[in-house]
Design an enzyme around this catalytic site. Structure first.
Site, PDB file in Angstrom:
ATOM      1  N   ASP A 253       7.587 -43.554  20.258  1.00  0.00           N
ATOM      2  CA  ASP A 253       6.985 -44.295  19.135  1.00  0.00           C
ATOM      3  C   ASP A 253       7.395 -43.671  17.806  1.00  0.00           C
ATOM      4  O   ASP A 253       7.723 -44.370  16.843  1.00  0.00           O
ATOM      5  CB  ASP A 253       5.455 -44.365  19.281  1.00  0.00           C
ATOM      6  CG  ASP A 253       4.844 -43.090  19.822  1.00  0.00           C
ATOM      7  OD1 ASP A 253       5.595 -42.183  20.236  1.00  0.00           O
ATOM      8  OD2 ASP A 253       3.602 -42.977  19.836  1.00  0.00           O
TER       9      ASP A 253
ATOM     10  N   ASP B  88      17.098 -49.280  25.732  1.00  0.00           N
ATOM     11  CA  ASP B  88      17.363 -50.703  25.527  1.00  0.00           C
ATOM     12  C   ASP B  88      16.787 -51.128  24.171  1.00  0.00           C
ATOM     13  O   ASP B  88      17.447 -51.769  23.347  1.00  0.00           O
ATOM     14  CB  ASP B  88      16.693 -51.490  26.666  1.00  0.00           C
ATOM     15  CG  ASP B  88      17.091 -52.947  26.691  1.00  0.00           C
ATOM     16  OD1 ASP B  88      17.953 -53.342  25.883  1.00  0.00           O
ATOM     17  OD2 ASP B  88      16.528 -53.703  27.506  1.00  0.00           O
TER      18      ASP B  88
ATOM     19  N   LYS C  38       8.263 -40.080  26.415  1.00  0.00           N
ATOM     20  CA  LYS C  38       6.834 -40.285  26.152  1.00  0.00           C
ATOM     21  C   LYS C  38       6.108 -39.258  27.005  1.00  0.00           C
ATOM     22  O   LYS C  38       5.283 -39.595  27.878  1.00  0.00           O
ATOM     23  CB  LYS C  38       6.471 -41.745  26.512  1.00  0.00           C
ATOM     24  CG  LYS C  38       5.090 -42.175  26.103  1.00  0.00           C
ATOM     25  CD  LYS C  38       4.934 -42.393  24.614  1.00  0.00           C
ATOM     26  CE  LYS C  38       3.502 -42.783  24.282  1.00  0.00           C
ATOM     27  NZ  LYS C  38       3.197 -42.722  22.841  1.00  0.00           N
TER      28      LYS C  38
ATOM     29  N   ASP D 261      18.943 -51.566  20.268  1.00  0.00           N
ATOM     30  CA  ASP D 261      18.929 -52.806  19.481  1.00  0.00           C
ATOM     31  C   ASP D 261      18.359 -52.555  18.087  1.00  0.00           C
ATOM     32  O   ASP D 261      18.848 -53.109  17.097  1.00  0.00           O
ATOM     33  CB  ASP D 261      18.118 -53.897  20.180  1.00  0.00           C
ATOM     34  CG  ASP D 261      18.988 -54.736  21.098  1.00  0.00           C
ATOM     35  OD1 ASP D 261      20.111 -54.281  21.416  1.00  0.00           O
ATOM     36  OD2 ASP D 261      18.570 -55.836  21.505  1.00  0.00           O
TER      37      ASP D 261
ATOM     38  N   TYR E  44      13.622 -50.630  35.213  1.00  0.00           N
ATOM     39  CA  TYR E  44      14.381 -51.852  35.510  1.00  0.00           C
ATOM     40  C   TYR E  44      14.861 -51.895  36.961  1.00  0.00           C
ATOM     41  O   TYR E  44      15.233 -52.944  37.469  1.00  0.00           O
ATOM     42  CB  TYR E  44      15.602 -51.979  34.591  1.00  0.00           C
ATOM     43  CG  TYR E  44      15.284 -52.229  33.128  1.00  0.00           C
ATOM     44  CD1 TYR E  44      13.986 -52.467  32.699  1.00  0.00           C
ATOM     45  CD2 TYR E  44      16.292 -52.228  32.175  1.00  0.00           C
ATOM     46  CE1 TYR E  44      13.700 -52.678  31.374  1.00  0.00           C
ATOM     47  CE2 TYR E  44      16.018 -52.445  30.845  1.00  0.00           C
ATOM     48  CZ  TYR E  44      14.718 -52.671  30.432  1.00  0.00           C
ATOM     49  OH  TYR E  44      14.445 -52.883  29.113  1.00  0.00           O
TER      50      TYR E  44
END
Ligand code: NAD
Length: 358
Positions: free
Chosen positions: A222, A246, A190, A250, A139
């Protein structure tokens, strides 16, 4: 922390002023606090033409903690890139206060497990904390476009990973205090594909060596996304970089099924003030009607007491009082599908205060 804690209060817009006023009543029932109430968000745009003034940012930097309601609303929605927007106040606070760690606990109140999209036996016992890195990664990396090609660069330094890892290990320790159980951190990456993830894993492993009492597990992102819905009760602290955090925070939030119940904290360096706020927005559809659920803000105030003001005992009391009113069957409109007596902000607040006294 000695003396009276100084709290900068930013009620914001929409239901913000209603829920923050309720939280002040709650804090007053617990002890003595000094409040410095300031404008931030749409209300500050109306008054000063900007969502966050330098003066308010300075006040926040010099406080012991900052308690925020919510910002935004249709009045300030704009497609003009030059016009000020309420969320710029939030970003300005994160940056200006050096808040690099976002903490979101997910602990469905026992009385509300029925609101979860998961089956009750799966969600029962879930009590986890997502620690998300907030100021690095993709980001904030270089981004751009050349012809048909676009790029967003993901970059992390050892220092950035080290400090967020410490936040997670410290939080894990604090959560386990007095419980007799072994704290655990699940670090998400990852590492089978990304170099930043390999650095992440290396640095988290080094920090873990200094926390011999805390168990560490690594999960690929994942796999973590799957495990969060298949065995949420097995997680304690979930540590993730900005983008993964992020998404996973959620996903984890939805495990409760109740937006009006979720608190959050954003923390910076040790000793610097943190920012505490509910996860939900300013709910302009119900603003000014006395219907807002104040419980996410109460639980945010509990996080402030625990993580910002060193008053873990008071935080426990607030959380127990919230559980107790839900157990008694009180529900604001957003929770009403769960049955029980429908109440407004004032009655819910009074009921929580009564439980604190009891
Ligand atoms: P929202 O969270 O404000 O509302 C979504 C739905 O949930 C609405 O129906 C609302 O009435 C309900 N709701 C939310 N909180 C509630 C509470 N405490 N009690 C009862 N009901 C509640 O999200 P939205 O509608 O997408 O956004 C509204 C405004 O809030 C927008 O301007 C958005 O930009 C802003 N927003 C601010 C923040 C923040 O300040 N951190 C976060 C998200 C959205």
């Amino acid at each position: 922390m000695n003396g009276t804690s100084r709290i900068v209060v930013l009620p914001g817009d929409g239901i913000g002023p209603e829920i923050v006023a309720a939280a002040r009543d709650l804090l007053d029932a617990l002890g003595q606090f000094s409040y410095d109430e300031r404008l931030m968000g749409g209300c500050s745009i109306d008054e000063h033409g900007t969502a966050l003034t330098d003066e308010v940012l300075d006040a926040c930097r010099n406080a012991d903690a900052v308690l925020l309601g919510a910002v935004g609303g249709p009045k300030w929605d704009t497609t003009d890139p030059g016009a000020p927007r309420p969320e710029q106040g939030l970003l300005g606070l994160r940056k200006g206060m050096g808040l690099y760690a976002n903490l979101r606990p997910v602990r469905p109140s026992p009385a509300l497990v029925g609101a979860s999209p998961l089956r009750e036996e799966r969600i029962a016992g879930t009590d986890l904390l997502v620690v998300r890195e907030l100021t690095g990664g993709i980001y904030f990396g270089d981004s751009g476009r050349e012809g048909d090609v676009a790029h967003d660069v993901c970059e992390y330094s050892v220092e950035e990973v080290d400090r967020i890892a410490r936040t997670a290990f410290d939080a894990a320790r604090r959560r386990a205090e007095g419980s007799g159980r072994k704290p655990k951190v699940t670090s998400v990456d990852k590492a089978n594909v990304l170099e930043t993830s390999r650095l992440w894993r290396e640095v988290v492993g080094r920090v873990a060596a200094e926390y011999g009492d805390v168990e560490l597990e690594h999960l690929l992102v994942d796999n973590a996304a799957m495990q969060l819905v298949s065995r949420p009760a097995d997680f304690d602290v979930v540590l993730a970089e900005n983008l993964f955090g992020d998404i996973l925070s959620d996903e984890a939030a939805m495990l409760t099924g109740s937006l009006g119940m979720l608190p959050s904290a954003s923390l910076g360096a040790a000793g610097a003030p943190g920012l505490f706020e509910p996860v939900h927005g300013s709910a302009p559809d119900i603003a000014g009607k006395g219907l807002a659920n104040p419980l996410a803000t109460f639980l945010s105030a509990a996080m402030m007491l625990r993580h910002g003001l060193g008053r873990g005992g008071d935080a426990d009391r607030v959380e127990a009082a919230v559980d107790a009113v839900l157990e008694r069957g009180l529900r604001t409109a957003d929770l009403a599908s769960e049955g029980g007596d429908q109440v407004g902000t004032a009655e819910m607040t009074a009921a929580v205060l009564e439980e604190l006294d009891g």
